[in-house]
Design a protein around this motif. Structure first.
Motif, PDB file in Angstrom:
ATOM      1  N   PRO A  41       0.804  -1.234   0.000  1.00  0.00           N
ATOM      2  CA  PRO A  41       0.000   0.000   0.000  1.00  0.00           C
ATOM      3  C   PRO A  41       0.834   1.280   0.000  1.00  0.00           C
ATOM      4  O   PRO A  41       0.429   2.292  -0.565  1.00  0.00           O
ATOM      5  N   ASN A  42       1.997   1.263   0.641  1.00  0.00           N
ATOM      6  CA  ASN A  42       2.886   2.427   0.631  1.00  0.00           C
ATOM      7  C   ASN A  42       4.271   2.015   1.118  1.00  0.00           C
ATOM      8  O   ASN A  42       4.448   0.934   1.685  1.00  0.00           O
ATOM      9  N   LEU A  43       5.248   2.882   0.910  1.00  0.00           N
ATOM     10  CA  LEU A  43       6.628   2.587   1.280  1.00  0.00           C
ATOM     11  C   LEU A  43       6.823   2.576   2.787  1.00  0.00           C
ATOM     12  O   LEU A  43       7.667   1.834   3.302  1.00  0.00           O
ATOM     13  N   ALA A  44       6.050   3.385   3.500  1.00  0.00           N
ATOM     14  CA  ALA A  44       6.200   3.452   4.957  1.00  0.00           C
ATOM     15  C   ALA A  44       5.992   2.081   5.597  1.00  0.00           C
ATOM     16  O   ALA A  44       6.728   1.687   6.513  1.00  0.00           O
ATOM     17  N   LEU A  45       4.987   1.341   5.134  1.00  0.00           N
ATOM     18  CA  LEU A  45       4.714   0.018   5.713  1.00  0.00           C
ATOM     19  C   LEU A  45       5.869  -0.944   5.446  1.00  0.00           C
ATOM     20  O   LEU A  45       6.192  -1.791   6.287  1.00  0.00           O
ATOM     21  N   VAL A  46       6.494  -0.816   4.294  1.00  0.00           N
ATOM     22  CA  VAL A  46       7.658  -1.653   3.965  1.00  0.00           C
ATOM     23  C   VAL A  46       8.812  -1.338   4.909  1.00  0.00           C
ATOM     24  O   VAL A  46       9.475  -2.236   5.440  1.00  0.00           O
ATOM     25  N   LEU A  47       9.056  -0.044   5.132  1.00  0.00           N
ATOM     26  CA  LEU A  47      10.143   0.358   6.024  1.00  0.00           C
ATOM     27  C   LEU A  47       9.863  -0.094   7.455  1.00  0.00           C
ATOM     28  O   LEU A  47      10.754  -0.576   8.164  1.00  0.00           O
ATOM     29  N   GLN A  48       8.632   0.063   7.896  1.00  0.00           N
ATOM     30  CA  GLN A  48       8.285  -0.341   9.251  1.00  0.00           C
ATOM     31  C   GLN A  48       8.419  -1.850   9.448  1.00  0.00           C
ATOM     32  O   GLN A  48       8.729  -2.316  10.551  1.00  0.00           O
ATOM     33  N   ASN A  49       8.212  -2.602   8.374  1.00  0.00           N
ATOM     34  CA  ASN A  49       8.332  -4.058   8.457  1.00  0.00           C
ATOM     35  C   ASN A  49       9.757  -4.491   8.795  1.00  0.00           C
ATOM     36  O   ASN A  49       9.982  -5.616   9.270  1.00  0.00           O
ATOM     37  N   ALA A  50      10.739  -3.604   8.595  1.00  0.00           N
ATOM     38  CA  ALA A  50      12.136  -3.950   8.859  1.00  0.00           C
ATOM     39  C   ALA A  50      12.364  -4.320  10.317  1.00  0.00           C
ATOM     40  O   ALA A  50      13.284  -5.081  10.637  1.00  0.00           O
ATOM     41  N   ARG A  51      11.516  -3.811  11.239  1.00  0.00           N
ATOM     42  CA  ARG A  51      11.712  -4.142  12.657  1.00  0.00           C
ATOM     43  C   ARG A  51      11.491  -5.636  12.907  1.00  0.00           C
ATOM     44  O   ARG A  51      11.951  -6.174  13.913  1.00  0.00           O
ATOM     45  N   ASP A  73      14.598   1.665  16.227  1.00  0.00           N
ATOM     46  CA  ASP A  73      14.423   2.421  17.475  1.00  0.00           C
ATOM     47  C   ASP A  73      14.810   3.884  17.262  1.00  0.00           C
ATOM     48  O   ASP A  73      14.143   4.807  17.747  1.00  0.00           O
ATOM     49  N   GLN A  74      15.885   4.119  16.509  1.00  0.00           N
ATOM     50  CA  GLN A  74      16.299   5.479  16.169  1.00  0.00           C
ATOM     51  C   GLN A  74      15.285   6.132  15.210  1.00  0.00           C
ATOM     52  O   GLN A  74      14.974   7.328  15.342  1.00  0.00           O
ATOM     53  N   VAL A  75      14.766   5.356  14.282  1.00  0.00           N
ATOM     54  CA  VAL A  75      13.746   5.856  13.353  1.00  0.00           C
ATOM     55  C   VAL A  75      12.524   6.349  14.138  1.00  0.00           C
ATOM     56  O   VAL A  75      11.987   7.432  13.875  1.00  0.00           O
ATOM     57  N   GLY A 188       8.450   3.931  20.280  1.00  0.00           N
ATOM     58  CA  GLY A 188       7.463   3.273  19.427  1.00  0.00           C
ATOM     59  C   GLY A 188       7.224   4.049  18.140  1.00  0.00           C
ATOM     60  O   GLY A 188       7.536   5.233  18.032  1.00  0.00           O
ATOM     61  N   PRO A 189       6.643   3.379  17.129  1.00  0.00           N
ATOM     62  CA  PRO A 189       6.526   3.965  15.792  1.00  0.00           C
ATOM     63  C   PRO A 189       5.411   5.000  15.652  1.00  0.00           C
ATOM     64  O   PRO A 189       4.448   5.009  16.416  1.00  0.00           O
ATOM     65  N   ILE A 190       5.580   5.870  14.666  1.00  0.00           N
ATOM     66  CA  ILE A 190       4.513   6.743  14.172  1.00  0.00           C
ATOM     67  C   ILE A 190       4.398   6.453  12.674  1.00  0.00           C
ATOM     68  O   ILE A 190       5.392   6.564  11.948  1.00  0.00           O
ATOM     69  N   VAL A 191       3.223   6.061  12.225  1.00  0.00           N
ATOM     70  CA  VAL A 191       3.030   5.741  10.805  1.00  0.00           C
ATOM     71  C   VAL A 191       1.799   6.485  10.300  1.00  0.00           C
ATOM     72  O   VAL A 191       0.702   6.331  10.841  1.00  0.00           O
ATOM     73  N   ALA A 192       1.980   7.302   9.281  1.00  0.00           N
ATOM     74  CA  ALA A 192       0.893   8.111   8.732  1.00  0.00           C
ATOM     75  C   ALA A 192       0.000   7.292   7.814  1.00  0.00           C
ATOM     76  O   ALA A 192       0.361   6.194   7.364  1.00  0.00           O
ATOM     77  N   ASP A 193      -1.171   7.827   7.524  1.00  0.00           N
ATOM     78  CA  ASP A 193      -2.097   7.243   6.559  1.00  0.00           C
ATOM     79  C   ASP A 193      -1.687   7.749   5.175  1.00  0.00           C
ATOM     80  O   ASP A 193      -1.888   8.924   4.859  1.00  0.00           O
ATOM     81  N   SER A 272      16.570  -1.785  -1.099  1.00  0.00           N
ATOM     82  CA  SER A 272      16.516  -3.240  -1.285  1.00  0.00           C
ATOM     83  C   SER A 272      16.887  -3.962   0.004  1.00  0.00           C
ATOM     84  O   SER A 272      16.285  -4.981   0.365  1.00  0.00           O
ATOM     85  N   CYS A 273      17.901  -3.430   0.704  1.00  0.00           N
ATOM     86  CA  CYS A 273      18.307  -4.039   1.976  1.00  0.00           C
ATOM     87  C   CYS A 273      17.209  -3.874   3.023  1.00  0.00           C
ATOM     88  O   CYS A 273      16.929  -4.799   3.795  1.00  0.00           O
ATOM     89  N   PHE A 274      16.607  -2.705   3.075  1.00  0.00           N
ATOM     90  CA  PHE A 274      15.495  -2.451   3.998  1.00  0.00           C
ATOM     91  C   PHE A 274      14.355  -3.438   3.738  1.00  0.00           C
ATOM     92  O   PHE A 274      13.782  -4.023   4.654  1.00  0.00           O
ATOM     93  N   MET A 275      14.025  -3.619   2.479  1.00  0.00           N
ATOM     94  CA  MET A 275      12.858  -4.413   2.090  1.00  0.00           C
ATOM     95  C   MET A 275      13.071  -5.904   2.356  1.00  0.00           C
ATOM     96  O   MET A 275      12.154  -6.605   2.788  1.00  0.00           O
TER      97      MET A 275
END
Length: 568
Positions: A41-51, A73-75, A188-193, A272-275
């Motif tokens: 759905p968006n790139l943010a969800l992909v990045l957040q999945n890295a945790r 944690d830094q993100v 903890g995370p903040i993820v926008a819509d 690519s590494c993040f994903m």
């Protein structure tokens, strides 16, 4: 048994294939095209999945080792700072200006996650260039290292732009926040819509004249590029090795040797590494001698840079002293590599292969690719296009599609294209026509679909009515055993319009002069293509931040008498 190219594409991409890369038709900004059915759905969800990769190693930098959990944690901490202290909202622009530090990657992930737009600044920019980009993008926050904060400090103070300094080298002023002090952990995370077609990044392209343009990519464009790289690898694997290829003992990993503010470093390498949860080793500065022990000790599999870096690596005097058997792909993009380099990489990297990709900032680095036997058989081709990208060669004047082997302007279409240039509808309309990107590069496609790039249409040398493609001349000169680096460019000539000039850096411990070169080229290329002016350098050729040679600088240095060629 290997499949044909067509069968490999059908197996990986066709509707009903059931693969992660299945394609369906959709409309993107009014243009019908193929898109990936399973695009997130968006790139943010992909990045957040890295945790979810937890304690697995993500980043290595100068002795530091960061796990995915530590990075995220830094993100999270930076996301809270941007939203709660600086008031950054969805759609706001946040600028990032620093060398390749781990914090660049953390900044990117935080900015994208809160729905803001990451504006990548060239770390080589002057105060004037940084001021232009800050005001052009309307950035509200600048995250930078000491040098970049110093350069932009007056502009930020004048316009009320918040500043965060990464790894300060001295005490910062009262109007500058320190990352280490302000970025808290455990929040903890903040993820926008975020929608798929919302803006995600602005990367400034380095134009040859005038101010740079801010290329704007959406979440869909970046995700489509990432998925297209993976899909192309799957197609190439089936067409090269077949479905029964043995498992690789080395998990995929990358060494970062290009700037993160450049699309290659940002998308196909870093993201690519993040994903995929891969290890990324960040070099402080490109140095082939320092890259070799990293490749050996960390079992690096992917070496992605510009051709000159591959050349530096395989020609380094210590190359054979290190175990590089983990390498699977050596190459990258930026320009077609000389045939001599393709052959050298193929012979030097025993269990890997040379590779080349043709992408641009405007395509999020994705484009036709060449590797393995396809590449060694056609070392001057940048490979074939893989769906959903379409590549055509068109007449630069009429925009009519040309046939096989007809020379024209290379044009590309697909969901990975930028949506346009920031605040530049004129430039957008000129560059993107009915969903087709006009690359400004000249070339042709042969009967089997292989793309051959000859040169920039606008930058080719026009000598007495004859078109001379610099890449062709450079390839011939690279065959000389004493040559390390080559840049061919045009210099003004009263009668012919332009003549051919070349700057050469010999290999260490070897020498070459103009007479040697002229004798070597005699009979190898047409006489009108042989450089009339030869400059033998005693230092590296000037490059931009992406590692490409600055031919305009060489031309200017000749005109100003700073470089004195041997002429005939």
């Amino acid at each position: 048994m290997a499949l044909s190219w067509s069968d490999a594409q059908n197996a990986v991409l066709n509707p009903g294939s059931g693969t992660p890369f299945e394609l369906v038709e959709d409309t993107v900004f009014g243009v019908k095209m193929e898109v990936f059915k399973n695009t997130p759905p968006n790139l943010a969800l992909v990045l957040q999945n890295a945790r979810n990769f937890g304690d697995a190693t993500f980043l290595l930098y100068e002795g530091e080792r960061w796990s995915f959990a530590q990075v995220m944690d830094q993100v999270d901490g930076l996301s809270h700072l941007l939203v709660h202290k600086y008031g950054v909202k969805k759609g706001d622009r946040v600028a990032v200006a620093m060398r390749n530090f781990p914090e660049w990657i953390m900044s990117f992930a935080a900015i994208i996650s809160i729905g803001a737009i990451n504006v990548s600044f060239n770390a080589w920019w002057t105060e004037d260039e940084m001021e232009f980009a800050l005001l052009d993008s309307g950035a509200t926050v600048l995250i930078g290292d000491q040098q970049r904060i110093d350069t932009a400090h007056a502009t930020c103070r004048q316009h009320g732009i918040k500043m965060v300094c990464v790894r300060p080298e001295r005490e910062v002023g009262a109007d500058v926040d320190e990352w280490a002090t302000e970025v808290k952990t455990g929040l903890g995370p903040i993820v926008a819509d975020i929608s798929m077609d919302d803006d995600a990044t602005i990367l400034y392209t380095s134009g040859t004249t005038g101010r740079p343009k801010g290329a704007v990519s959406t979440h869909r464009a970046i995700l489509s590029s990432l998925m297209a790289f993976s899909a192309r690898n799957a197609v190439l694997k089936l067409a090269s090795d077949g479905p029964e290829a043995p498992a690789d003992p080395f998990p995929p990993s990358f060494i970062l040797i290009v700037p993160l503010f450049h699309v290659t470093g940002c998308v196909p390498v870093m993201l690519s590494c993040f994903m995929a949860g891969l290890k990324l080793v960040i070099m402080y500065k490109w140095d082939a001698g320092k890259a070799l022990p990293i490749i050996q000790d960390e079992n690096i599999t992917n070496f992605v840079g510009v051709p000159t870096q591959s050349w530096d690596l395989v020609n380094h005097p210590d190359f054979d002293k290190y175990d590089t058997s983990s390498l699977r792909a050596v190459g990258g993009g930026g320009a077609p590599a000389p045939a001599a380099l393709v052959d050298k990489v193929a012979k030097s990297v025993k269990k890997g292969s040379p590779q080349l990709g043709y992408g641009m900032t405007e395509t999020n680095a994705y484009g036709p690719g060449n590797t393995g036997k396809f590449y060694t058989d056609r070392p001057t081709s940048t490979g074939r296009a893989t769906r959903p990208m379409r590549v055509e060669v068109r007449d630069p004047e009429t925009f009519k599609t040309l046939g096989p082997n007809e020379m024209g302007e290379i044009c590309m279409s697909g969901p990975m294209l930028i949506r346009g240039y920031w605040n530049r509808p004129d430039a957008t309309a000129e560059t993107i026509v009915d969903g087709w990107l006009r690359t400004g590069d000249g070339g042709y496609i042969d009967e089997e679909g292989f793309l051959f790039i000859k040169d920039r249409i606008k930058d080719m040398i026009l000598r007495g009515g004859e078109n001379i493609y610099c890449a062709e001349v450079e390839n011939a000169i690279y065959e000389h055993p004493a040559v390390h680096e080559v840049a061919v460019f045009g210099v003004p000539h009263e009668r012919l319009g332009e003549e051919v000039a070349v700057a050469i850096l010999p290999k260490e411990g070897q020498s070459i002069n103009a007479e040697d070169l002229w004798k070597f080229l005699d009979g190898n290329i047409s006489s009108f293509k042989v450089p009339n002016h030869v400059i033998v350098m005693n230092e590296e050729l000037p490059r931009n931040a992406a590692g490409k040679f600055l031919k305009t600088s060489l031309r200017d240095m000749v005109a100003q008498g700073q470089l004195k060629p041997t002429s005939r």
